[in-house]
Enzyme design. Sequence first.
Site, short mmCIF file in Angstrom:
data_model
loop_
_atom_site.label_atom_id
_atom_site.label_comp_id
_atom_site.label_asym_id
_atom_site.label_seq_id
_atom_site.Cartn_x
_atom_site.Cartn_y
_atom_site.Cartn_z
N HIS A 55 0.82 -1.21 0.00
CA HIS A 55 0.00 0.00 0.00
C HIS A 55 0.86 1.26 0.00
O HIS A 55 0.57 2.23 -0.72
CB HIS A 55 -0.92 0.00 1.21
N TYR B 66 -9.50 4.30 2.34
CA TYR B 66 -10.10 3.18 3.06
C TYR B 66 -11.63 3.26 3.14
O TYR B 66 -12.31 2.23 2.98
CB TYR B 66 -9.47 3.05 4.45
N GLU C 107 1.17 2.05 7.77
CA GLU C 107 1.52 2.78 6.56
C GLU C 107 2.02 4.18 6.89
O GLU C 107 2.95 4.69 6.25
CB GLU C 107 0.33 2.82 5.61
N PRO D 186 16.00 -8.96 -7.29
CA PRO D 186 16.24 -8.71 -5.86
C PRO D 186 17.36 -9.58 -5.31
O PRO D 186 18.08 -9.17 -4.40
CB PRO D 186 14.90 -9.04 -5.21
N GLY E 50 1.25 -13.03 -5.74
CA GLY E 50 0.00 -13.76 -5.81
C GLY E 50 -0.47 -14.10 -4.41
O GLY E 50 0.22 -13.84 -3.42
#
Length: 422
Positions: free
Chosen positions: A87, A97, A139, A286, A404
């Site tokens: 997010h 939200y 967040e 990565p 996923g």
Amino acid sequence: MSMLAPTTIAIVKSTAPILEAHGETLTRHFYSRMFAHNPEVMPLFNRANQTAGAQQRALAAAITAYAANIDNLEVLGGAVELIAQKHASLMIKPEHYPIVGENLLASIREVLGAGATDEVIDAWAQAYGFLADILTGREKQIYRENAQRPGGWEGFKAFRVDRKVRESANITSFYLVPAAGDGTLPLFRPGQYTTVRVPTADGSTTMRNYSLSDKPGQPWLRISVKREEGPEADLPSGYVSNFLHDRVDVGGEIALAPPCGEFFLDVTEKHPRQLVLLAAGIGITPILSMLLTALEAMPERDIVLIHGSLHEDVQAFKPTLDELARSHPRLSVHYRYSDPQRTDPARSGNASTGLIDAALIESFVPERDADYYFCGPQPFMINIYHELLTWGIPPGQVHFEFFGPRQSLQSRPAPADAPKAG
């Protein structure tokens, strides 16, 4: 933030079976409804994943897991961190939200029909608000940390392409520096990603996450992008990768969000275990950042890197890895090619044909006790995860970047589904 009442927990938990049965129907309805009622949030979502159904499946799995574990949320701690990091990378803010909550509750009522009593809707409203408070709190911390870090920022920032390097037939690296001329860059954690935002033909924007493929501390941020192909209804699959390959040249600018992600190598952890880095295809990005960092920060540690590719033409960073193997005696590098028709292992003593499997890994780690980091296509990830599970490797020694629903890890694919990494 108040805790949920026992009656609320009981009601939400009781809905888990029906959500499991009808989860994808619910989430398809939810996204359709939200985009119709609140089109302003569309740029926050990956339209390719929407068309393919991946976003709907991921959300359905997350909602079901939340309902099933609402009385024991500690087990979802890792998932909460993953969502919060994602997010933050997409600039999801508290004002988004209520939009999601309103449309989700309306979809629950409309899809579940008689099963969505006022009591159920009220319980889910409280449960959603509780989770939203947890996520917005985390967040907010991430945004603050990113902004306060030396060289950090909040939101999207213009970066200029300093160099563009072709790494393979389908992978190109972009060396990015701040367009404003301020050369200070944040010390990200090796393994993290940045978010690229580009314009679309309809005047909107779309975003994608790309792993940072170089080590922290360089005078640039590097992303290495695989050109993706495939049709999609309203936005071509691979739109961003093709945009970068074809339309962004040296001197061009793109917008980046600060580095994010919970998949990273912690170089402060000091122990004698081998470090095992496993990558398939573009999953090397990565993993390479981790390798470059580990070689400097952990010179005493034995490191194994195995990179699976379809064949050498599409394999990125082979010259880099070959040079690292020559100059670091404690590093073992092996290449696994899944297309024997286009591979000549005899050209290199550290290559073989086939897929990355338990036998190959064990040949480099006979004691099995190691720290494992792996990234690649979903079937590859599922196979490696289950091999390590079978070996009894402690969860604290297993680290991965999985694109996923995490629930997909629980069902191992048949051998016919084994990946051929590109």
